[in-house]
Design a protein around this motif. Structure first.
Motif, PDB file in Angstrom:
ATOM      1  N   GLN A 155       8.593   2.025   6.285  1.00  0.00           N
ATOM      2  CA  GLN A 155       9.600   2.657   7.408  1.00  0.00           C
ATOM      3  C   GLN A 155       8.526   3.441   7.934  1.00  0.00           C
ATOM      4  O   GLN A 155       7.479   3.807   7.713  1.00  0.00           O
ATOM      5  CB  GLN A 155      10.929   3.644   6.661  1.00  0.00           C
ATOM      6  CG  GLN A 155       8.776   4.230   5.324  1.00  0.00           C
ATOM      7  CD  GLN A 155      10.456   5.031   4.698  1.00  0.00           C
ATOM      8  OE1 GLN A 155      10.246   5.178   3.337  1.00  0.00           O
ATOM      9  NE2 GLN A 155      11.671   6.481   5.111  1.00  0.00           N
ATOM     10  N   THR A 156       8.885   4.669   9.016  1.00  0.00           N
ATOM     11  CA  THR A 156       8.264   5.441   9.933  1.00  0.00           C
ATOM     12  C   THR A 156       7.598   6.294   8.877  1.00  0.00           C
ATOM     13  O   THR A 156       8.013   7.273   7.698  1.00  0.00           O
ATOM     14  CB  THR A 156       9.563   5.752  10.965  1.00  0.00           C
ATOM     15  OG1 THR A 156       9.844   4.532  11.559  1.00  0.00           O
ATOM     16  CG2 THR A 156       8.321   7.230  11.679  1.00  0.00           C
ATOM     17  N   SER A 157       6.144   6.350   9.615  1.00  0.00           N
ATOM     18  CA  SER A 157       5.483   7.039   8.462  1.00  0.00           C
ATOM     19  C   SER A 157       5.391   6.652   7.022  1.00  0.00           C
ATOM     20  O   SER A 157       4.496   7.288   5.987  1.00  0.00           O
ATOM     21  CB  SER A 157       5.788   8.699   8.343  1.00  0.00           C
ATOM     22  OG  SER A 157       6.865   9.281   7.892  1.00  0.00           O
ATOM     23  N   SER A 158       5.201   5.714   7.528  1.00  0.00           N
ATOM     24  CA  SER A 158       4.849   5.098   5.526  1.00  0.00           C
ATOM     25  C   SER A 158       3.211   4.611   5.274  1.00  0.00           C
ATOM     26  O   SER A 158       2.371   4.413   4.376  1.00  0.00           O
ATOM     27  CB  SER A 158       5.627   3.593   5.632  1.00  0.00           C
ATOM     28  OG  SER A 158       5.985   3.202   6.799  1.00  0.00           O
TER      29      SER A 158
ATOM     30  N   LYS B  81       1.186   2.457   8.514  1.00  0.00           N
ATOM     31  CA  LYS B  81       1.535   1.004   8.984  1.00  0.00           C
ATOM     32  C   LYS B  81       0.022   1.903  10.459  1.00  0.00           C
ATOM     33  O   LYS B  81      -0.896   0.501   9.880  1.00  0.00           O
ATOM     34  CB  LYS B  81       2.672   0.716   9.947  1.00  0.00           C
ATOM     35  CG  LYS B  81       4.115   0.734   9.076  1.00  0.00           C
ATOM     36  CD  LYS B  81       4.975   0.365   9.120  1.00  0.00           C
ATOM     37  CE  LYS B  81       5.659   0.922  10.616  1.00  0.00           C
ATOM     38  NZ  LYS B  81       6.568   1.683  10.468  1.00  0.00           N
ATOM     39  N   THR B  82       0.140   2.394  11.496  1.00  0.00           N
ATOM     40  CA  THR B  82      -0.572   2.778  11.684  1.00  0.00           C
ATOM     41  C   THR B  82      -1.933   3.165  11.299  1.00  0.00           C
ATOM     42  O   THR B  82      -3.283   2.518  11.833  1.00  0.00           O
ATOM     43  CB  THR B  82      -0.030   3.864  13.193  1.00  0.00           C
ATOM     44  OG1 THR B  82       0.865   3.761  13.516  1.00  0.00           O
ATOM     45  CG2 THR B  82      -1.326   3.885  13.795  1.00  0.00           C
ATOM     46  N   HIS B  83      -2.135   4.023  10.676  1.00  0.00           N
ATOM     47  CA  HIS B  83      -2.913   4.085   9.382  1.00  0.00           C
ATOM     48  C   HIS B  83      -3.894   3.370   9.403  1.00  0.00           C
ATOM     49  O   HIS B  83      -4.355   3.241   9.216  1.00  0.00           O
ATOM     50  CB  HIS B  83      -2.754   5.059   8.335  1.00  0.00           C
ATOM     51  CG  HIS B  83      -3.373   6.122   7.972  1.00  0.00           C
ATOM     52  ND1 HIS B  83      -4.448   6.625   7.647  1.00  0.00           N
ATOM     53  CD2 HIS B  83      -3.930   5.487   6.435  1.00  0.00           C
ATOM     54  CE1 HIS B  83      -4.982   7.100   6.938  1.00  0.00           C
ATOM     55  NE2 HIS B  83      -5.231   5.684   5.691  1.00  0.00           N
TER      56      HIS B  83
ATOM     57  N   ARG C  69       0.910  -1.670   0.092  1.00  0.00           N
ATOM     58  CA  ARG C  69       0.048   0.325   0.043  1.00  0.00           C
ATOM     59  C   ARG C  69       0.994   1.168   0.072  1.00  0.00           C
ATOM     60  O   ARG C  69       1.789   1.668   0.934  1.00  0.00           O
ATOM     61  CB  ARG C  69      -0.765   0.064   1.143  1.00  0.00           C
ATOM     62  CG  ARG C  69      -2.071   1.359   1.328  1.00  0.00           C
ATOM     63  CD  ARG C  69      -2.887   0.939   2.266  1.00  0.00           C
ATOM     64  NE  ARG C  69      -3.761   2.239   2.128  1.00  0.00           N
ATOM     65  CZ  ARG C  69      -5.061   2.473   3.102  1.00  0.00           C
ATOM     66  NH1 ARG C  69      -4.394   1.853   4.592  1.00  0.00           N
ATOM     67  NH2 ARG C  69      -6.097   3.262   3.010  1.00  0.00           N
ATOM     68  N   PHE C  70       0.672   1.586  -1.160  1.00  0.00           N
ATOM     69  CA  PHE C  70       1.262   3.609  -0.963  1.00  0.00           C
ATOM     70  C   PHE C  70       0.323   4.630  -0.295  1.00  0.00           C
ATOM     71  O   PHE C  70      -0.797   4.625  -0.717  1.00  0.00           O
ATOM     72  CB  PHE C  70       1.862   3.687  -2.514  1.00  0.00           C
ATOM     73  CG  PHE C  70       3.148   3.076  -2.665  1.00  0.00           C
ATOM     74  CD1 PHE C  70       4.069   3.532  -2.753  1.00  0.00           C
ATOM     75  CD2 PHE C  70       2.730   1.632  -3.413  1.00  0.00           C
ATOM     76  CE1 PHE C  70       5.833   3.063  -3.028  1.00  0.00           C
ATOM     77  CE2 PHE C  70       4.038   0.996  -3.788  1.00  0.00           C
ATOM     78  CZ  PHE C  70       5.089   1.801  -4.244  1.00  0.00           C
ATOM     79  N   ARG C  71       0.846   5.274   0.349  1.00  0.00           N
ATOM     80  CA  ARG C  71       0.305   6.641   0.928  1.00  0.00           C
ATOM     81  C   ARG C  71       0.835   7.518   0.122  1.00  0.00           C
ATOM     82  O   ARG C  71       0.897   7.444  -0.249  1.00  0.00           O
ATOM     83  CB  ARG C  71       0.521   6.932   2.408  1.00  0.00           C
ATOM     84  CG  ARG C  71       2.093   7.281   1.808  1.00  0.00           C
ATOM     85  CD  ARG C  71       2.771   8.250   3.724  1.00  0.00           C
ATOM     86  NE  ARG C  71       3.673   8.055   3.803  1.00  0.00           N
ATOM     87  CZ  ARG C  71       4.356   9.359   3.590  1.00  0.00           C
ATOM     88  NH1 ARG C  71       3.802  10.479   2.998  1.00  0.00           N
ATOM     89  NH2 ARG C  71       5.737   9.200   3.669  1.00  0.00           N
TER      90      ARG C  71
ATOM     91  N   SER D   1      -1.830   5.018  -3.353  1.00  0.00           N
ATOM     92  CA  SER D   1      -2.124   6.245  -2.431  1.00  0.00           C
ATOM     93  C   SER D   1      -3.947   6.540  -2.643  1.00  0.00           C
ATOM     94  O   SER D   1      -3.844   6.876  -1.698  1.00  0.00           O
ATOM     95  CB  SER D   1      -1.496   7.801  -2.801  1.00  0.00           C
ATOM     96  OG  SER D   1      -0.021   6.718  -3.326  1.00  0.00           O
TER      97      SER D   1
HETATM   98  P1  ADP Z   1       3.414   5.135  10.777  1.00  0.00           P
HETATM   99  O1  ADP Z   1       2.807   4.376  11.657  1.00  0.00           O
HETATM  100  O2  ADP Z   1       4.002   4.380   9.300  1.00  0.00           O
HETATM  101  O3  ADP Z   1       5.110   5.825  11.583  1.00  0.00           O
HETATM  102  P2  ADP Z   1       1.291   6.586   9.742  1.00  0.00           P
HETATM  103  O4  ADP Z   1       0.747   5.782  10.341  1.00  0.00           O
HETATM  104  O5  ADP Z   1       1.284   7.070  11.397  1.00  0.00           O
HETATM  105  O6  ADP Z   1       2.703   6.050   9.721  1.00  0.00           O
HETATM  106  O7  ADP Z   1       1.738   7.418   9.166  1.00  0.00           O
HETATM  107  C1  ADP Z   1       1.384   8.666   8.844  1.00  0.00           C
HETATM  108  C2  ADP Z   1       1.385   9.766   7.859  1.00  0.00           C
HETATM  109  O8  ADP Z   1       0.457   9.533   7.083  1.00  0.00           O
HETATM  110  C3  ADP Z   1      -0.304  10.282   9.076  1.00  0.00           C
HETATM  111  O9  ADP Z   1      -0.548  11.378   9.375  1.00  0.00           O
HETATM  112  C4  ADP Z   1      -1.630   8.905   8.413  1.00  0.00           C
HETATM  113  O10 ADP Z   1      -2.683  10.042   8.656  1.00  0.00           O
HETATM  114  C5  ADP Z   1      -0.600   9.321   7.228  1.00  0.00           C
HETATM  115  N1  ADP Z   1      -1.134   8.249   5.766  1.00  0.00           N
HETATM  116  C6  ADP Z   1      -0.810   7.374   6.030  1.00  0.00           C
HETATM  117  N2  ADP Z   1      -0.979   6.279   4.963  1.00  0.00           N
HETATM  118  C7  ADP Z   1      -1.870   7.366   4.548  1.00  0.00           C
HETATM  119  C8  ADP Z   1      -2.777   6.759   3.187  1.00  0.00           C
HETATM  120  N3  ADP Z   1      -3.109   5.697   2.146  1.00  0.00           N
HETATM  121  N4  ADP Z   1      -3.378   7.794   3.168  1.00  0.00           N
HETATM  122  C9  ADP Z   1      -3.790   8.964   3.977  1.00  0.00           C
HETATM  123  N5  ADP Z   1      -3.171   9.650   4.292  1.00  0.00           N
HETATM  124  C10 ADP Z   1      -1.939   8.568   5.210  1.00  0.00           C
END
Ligand code: ADP
Ligand code: MG
Length: 855
Positions: free
Chosen positions: A86-89, A91-93, A14-16, A54
């Motif tokens: 990687q961080t802010s890719s 995952k948590t989202h 999945r690409f953000r 995305s």
């Molecule tokens: P990680 O957990 O990998 O460190 P996060 O899930 O916290 O990253 O995502 C970082 C930011 O990017 C968050 O603000 C999140 O809302 C945004 N983001 C991540 N993936 C998406 C997506 N597919 N669509 C919209 N925003 C996203």
């Protein structure tokens, strides 16, 4: 019945979208999507089960990836969803999203809702027991997020050799809301425990476990399904950031669990016989998810930015490696007796085949080892072996007692059943030992953790003791400095007091001298007053004498006047008898001369007297002047003394004030000491620790010695103060005395002043008197001269008269005619004399009246 089935791990990518800072930076959007399963980065294609662009919404992603897993878990399979990247890719989202936002919520809340939706729609005979656990792995330590007290949990294996987190909180839930509450609670606990949540979440793995047990109340069939939902730590290389100290340890540990995951995945991908699950707790927990009994989905989260292309590529490669892993999935079912029996039969069948294969292979191996070459037709062939097993089976069925000729004839069969059993038992024992060791390791690591914590606590305590010690030291230094300052002050005060005492001595000496002088002066003054009195008395006497003389002059004058009157009568009667001879006239003249000479002598004595009086008056006025001068000097001195006494009083007051200040200082110091002592008692416990670094006795001794010295100083200061107080009271007494003396002197001075004024008044009177006397003297002189002149004239007249008379007498000797010529001459002469006497008389009377008036 268990239903083993091979299935690969499902990997989706999945690409953000580009985030705002990436857009602002002008980063390029690098992924190119081809179809539903391919993404190209830098021209290199990467294939996955699905690739999500995305713009994929949360619900789309859920429906495509996670929805099916709910069904699997409810059917009794295990499931796992990993989020790697990687961080802010994202995952948590992907895993959580916005937990309470229907559109933006991620996989976990949707799964929770779906589970309950399924349950509600399923057979009524099914009874569900749902438990959830929530924990994180940070620095290879398992921390329970539903119970913050459990910070280092261990991993164990259950009876089916499946690892699980021992002692982890399992919360029974009956509704999606309860599950969400548990998640909220866990997230909250996670936030509370750490300072930098972003950093912490990027370096820890969070695992949410849903355990569903179901029982068919009719068939009594029991199914269990476990669902692991894993949000992994950031896959970037933490070690590269140049972390040091604890941060470096942390980086190693984070790397450890992630690299273990990579190694496990690689080993599984390569089909290696040894998979190092035990290298990290995470791989251990997820052992079943990676190559075990689990339907696993891995979500590879990627950043589309050109800035992160290296990390994105390595993430994609990781995903591709994971894709090759094969899991063997079986239904987790607790079998009924019938099912067990069937299973046993099947297993037995399988066992037989395997046994024959083993025997065949061993025989062949032995032949090879013995140098024989085994012809192709005799070599192991799966089909042949199967056929032989069937033959053997039928034979076995025909004659169960008969031994298997083929097997018994085969050479090199060494493993007997007993040996196998023994081997199995050995294996079990070894596993048991392994677990025990695991347990021991866990206990030890917990102990280490505890000890570490204790160490930290102790260090904290030590640091606080150090701090306390420092503050105490500074306090002590401050007190010492204060003490020094007060000593200095006391010294100064003592010096001032000494000076004061010296001053006081000088002053008292001066006062004594002055008193002596004063006494001498008053003595002198007394003398002067006595001399003045004597002069007064003399003056009185003189006055008396003057009165007396006046009287006498008056008497004399009156007698003179009487005489003159008599003479006048005698002359004025015109009855001058012839018989009054020249002898009578002579007699009268002699009397007049006598009187006059008497008057002269009287006047002379009076003049002498007045001269004497004058000189004595001059003397007394001189003396008066001197006395006056002395008096002014005395006044001056007295005023000086007054000023000095005033300054001394001020000084005394100052000293008093200083003394009071010092007393206050001493009081505050003693209060401080008492406080410090009290603190000392409290700090003793802390200091005990401090004593690790500083020997306790030395510090105590030091403090004790400081206290003693301080007390000694205080007592000496108190003594000094007492002495000063005594001195002060003495000085005050002395001062009082001086004041009294001064008062007495002042009164005397007033008296003297009054006397002086009296004297000056008298002096003035005397001067006036003297002036008058002078005037009188002058008048007397004039009178004397006039009288002398008159006398001379009288004398001349008398002489003329006598001459005339003698010539006439001679002529008369010739008779008669004489008396006629004599008579008019006589008359003229007498008239003349009388006139003169009258004139003299008037003059004298007027003079006497003036004299009387003056006196
Ligand atoms: P990680 O957990 O990998 O460190 P996060 O899930 O916290 O990253 O995502 C970082 C930011 O990017 C968050 O603000 C999140 O809302 C945004 N983001 C991540 N993936 C998406 C997506 N597919 N669509 C919209 N925003 C996203
Ligand atoms: Mg995250």
């Amino acid at each position: 019945m268990a239903d083993p089935a091979q299935c690969s791990i499902k990997v989706v990518c999945r690409f953000r979208p580009l985030n705002s800072s990436e857009v602002a930076r002008g980063d390029k959007y690098i992924p190119k999507f081809q179809g539903e399963d391919c993404v190209t980065i830098g021209g290199k294609p990467y294939y996955f089960d699905r690739v999500f662009q995305s713009n994929t919404t949360q619900v789309q992603f859920y429906n495509a990836v996670a929805q099916k897993i709910v069904k699997d878990v409810l059917e009794g399979y295990n499931g796992t969803i990993f989020a790697y990247g990687q961080t802010s890719s994202g995952k948590t989202h992907t895993m959580e999203g916005k937990l309470h936002d229907p559109d933006m919520m991620g996989i976990i809340p949707r799964i929770v809702q779906d589970i309950f939706n399924y349950i509600y729609s399923m057979d009524e005979n099914l009874e569900f027991h749902i438990k959830v656990s929530y924990f994180e792995i940070y620095l290879d330590k398992i921390r329970d997020l539903l119970d913050v007290t459990k910070t280092n949990l261990s991993v164990h294996e259950d009876k089916n050799r499946v690892p699980y987190v021992k002692g982890c909180t399992e919360r029974f839930v009956c509704s999606p809301q309860e599950v969400m509450d548990a998640i909220d609670e866990g997230k909250n606990n996670r936030h509370v425990a750490v300072t930098n949540m972003n950093e912490h979440s990027s370096r820890s793995h969070s695992i949410f476990l849903i355990n569903i047990k179901q029982e068919n109340t009719q068939t009594e069939q029991k199914l269990t399904g476990k669902l692991y939902l894993v949000d992994l730590a950031g896959s970037e290389k933490v070690g590269k950031t140049g972390a040091e100290g604890t941060v470096l340890d942390e980086a190693k540990m984070i790397n450890k669990s992630l690299s273990s995951l990579g190694i496990v995945i690689s080993a599984l991908a390569e089909g290696s016989s040894y998979i190092p699950y035990r290298d990290s707790k995470m791989t251990r927990i997820l052992q079943d998810s990676l190559g075990g009994n689990c339907r696993t989905t891995m979500v590879i989260c990627c950043s589309p930015s050109s800035f992160n292309d290296a990390e994105t590529k390595s993430t994609l490669l990781f995903g591709q490696r994971a894709k090759t892993i094969k899991n063997t999935v079986s239904l987790n079912v607790e079998l009924t007796a019938e099912q067990w029996k069937n299973k046993w039969e099947k297993e037995k069948e399988k066992n037989k085949t395997l046994k024959s294969t083993v025997t065949w292979l061993e025989t062949e191996l032995n032949r090879w080892r013995n140098g024989e070459s085994v012809p192709v037709e005799e070599q192991f062939d799966k089909e042949k072996a199967k056929a032989e097993v069937q033959v053997l089976d039928s034979a076995l069925n025909n004659d169960k007692a008969a031994p298997t000729p083929a097997l018994s004839t085969l050479p090199g069969v060494k493993l007997t059943d007993a040996e196998k059993e023994k081997y199995e038992a050995e294996m079990a024992k070894l596993y048991k030992e392994l677990d025990d060791k695991d347990e021991e390791i866990n206990q030890q690591s917990q102990l280490i953790e505890k000890l570490n914590q204790q160490m930290l606590d102790q260090e904290e305590l030590l640091a606080s003791s150090h701090r306390d010690h420092d503050t105490l030291q500074t306090e002590l230094n401050r007190l010492l400095a204060e003490n020094e300052a007060s000593k200095e002050e006391v010294k100064e005060v003592l010096q001032a007091l000494e000076e004061l005492a010296v001053n006081y001595d000088q002053k008292s000496q001066e006062v004594e001298d002055k008193t002596k002088e004063f006494e001498a002066l008053s003595e002198e003054l007394n003398q002067k007053s006595s001399s003045l009195a004597s002069i007064d008395s003399e003056l009185q006497k003189l006055k008396e004498m003057t009165n007396h003389q006046k009287k006498r002059v008056t008497e004399m004058m009156s007698s003179l006047l009487k005489d003159l009157a008599e003479i006048g009568i005698a002359v004025g009667s015109n009855d001058i008898k012839q018989q009054e001879s020249t002898g009578v006239i002579d007699e009268e003249f002699t009397v007049a001369r006598l009187y006059i000479s008497k008057m002269k002598s009287e006047v002379k004595t009076m003049v002498k007297r007045s001269k004497q009086l004058e000189s004595s008056q001059a003397e007394s006025s001189q003396k008066m002047e001197e006395t006056e001068r002395e008096l002014t000097a005395c006044q001056l001195r007295i005023s000086q003394y007054e000023a000095k006494i005033k300054s001394l009083t001020d000084c005394l007051q100052n000293v008093e004030q200083k003394k009071r200040q010092l007393e206050e200082n001493v009081d505050s110091l003693s209060e401080e000491i008492v406080r410090i002592k009290a603190q000392g008692v409290v700090e003793d416990a802390n200091l005990n620790l401090c004593m690790l670094a500083f020997p306790q006795e030395a510090v105590e001794k030091q403090i004790q010695s400081h206290r003693e010295a301080h007390q000694r100083q205080i007592s000496s200061l108190r003594d000094d103060l007492d002495n000063k107080e005594k001195l002060l009271t003495e000085l005050q007494d002395l001062n009082q005395k001086i004041m009294l003396e001064q008062e007495r002197l002042r009164v005397e001075h007033e008296k003297l002043k009054a006397a002086d004024q009296e004297k000056s008044r008298q002096l003035q009177e005397l001067t006036v008197l003297q002036d008058r006397q002078e005037q009188a003297r002058q008048d007397l002189k004039g009178l004397e001269e006039t009288v002398a002149r008159e006398l001379q004239t009288l004398h001349n007249l008398r002489r003329l008269f006598v001459q005339d008379l003698s010539t006439r007498v001679r002529k008369v000797k010739c008779p008669h005619g004489l008396s006629v010529s004599l008579f008019p001459l006589e008359v003229t002469m007498i008239h003349y004399i009388i006139l003169h006497l009258k004139y003299l008389y008037i003059y004298l009377v007027s003079f006497i009246w003036r004299l009387i008036l003056v006196m």
